[in-house]
Design a protein around this motif. Structure first.
Motif: not given
Length: 158
Positions: A18-23, A112-116, A120-124
Motif C-alpha cells: 500500500l503506497i500513498l503519497g509515496g509512503v 506524504m506532504r514532504e514527498n509531494i 513538485c519542487l515546492i515548499d511543503i
C-alpha cells in the motif's frame, strides 16, 4: 491563476504494498494497478494537468505501456511538474483528500506532504493532505478500495 481537480480510485487486494503519497503504509492489503497504484499521487497529477488543460495522467503514462509497470508514482509526478514548467506554469498550492476506511493514516501525512513537495519542487507549506473515512458507506467504507481527490491552483508565468 487556474484551478484543477483530480480523482483516482483503486481496488484493495492482498499481495500488494500500500503506497500513498509515496509512503509505504503498513497494512494487510495494497492497491491494484499498473503502476504502484498510488491514488493520492495520481489524483494530484490529474489536478495539475487539468488546471493547465494538458489532459490527464493516462495520456502521458498509459497503462498499456510496459515501462510504467510498477513505477513509483512520484516519478510520474516529477514528470508532470516538468511538463507544467515547460508550459510556463508554476504551482501555487495542492490540497488532497484520501478516502479510506482503514488503515489510519494520520501518522503518515507529514511524510506524504514532504514527498509531494519534493517531487513538485515546492515548499511543503504549499501541500495539504488529509484523510477521512466514509463511515462504512460505499466501496471505500466497505474496505474494497481507496480513493483520493485533489485540487490545485497554478499560476501562468508570463
Amino acid at each position: 491563476m487556474r484551478i484543477g481537480h483530480g480523482y483516482d480510485v483503486h481496488r484493495l487486494v492482498e499481495g500488494r504494498k500500500l503506497i500513498l503519497g509515496g509512503v509505504e503504509i503498513e497494512y494487510e492489503k495494497g492497491l491494484l494497478g499498473h503502476s504502484d497504484a498510488d491514488v493520492v499521487t495520481h489524483a494530484i497529477c490529474d489536478s495539475l494537468l487539468g488546471a493547465a488543460a494538458l489532459g490527464d495522467i493516462g495520456g502521458y503514462f498509459p497503462d498499456s505501456d510496459i515501462k510504467y509497470k510498477g513505477i513509483d508514482s512520484l516519478i510520474l509526478l516529477k514528470e508532470v511538474c516538468q511538463i507544467l514548467r515547460n508550459n510556463n506554469y508554476s504551482i501555487n498550492n495542492i490540497d488532497a483528500t484520501i478516502i479510506a476506511q482503514a488503515p489510519k493514516l494520520a501518522s503518515y501525512i507529514n511524510k506524504m506532504r514532504e514527498n509531494i513537495a519534493k517531487a513538485c519542487l515546492i515548499d511543503i507549506s504549499k501541500v495539504s493532505i488529509k484523510a477521512t473515512t466514509e463511515e462504512h458507506l460505499g466501496f471505500t467504507g466497505n474496505g474494497q478500495g481507496i480513493a483520493a481527490h485533489s485540487v490545485c491552483l497554478i499560476n501562468e508565468d508570463k
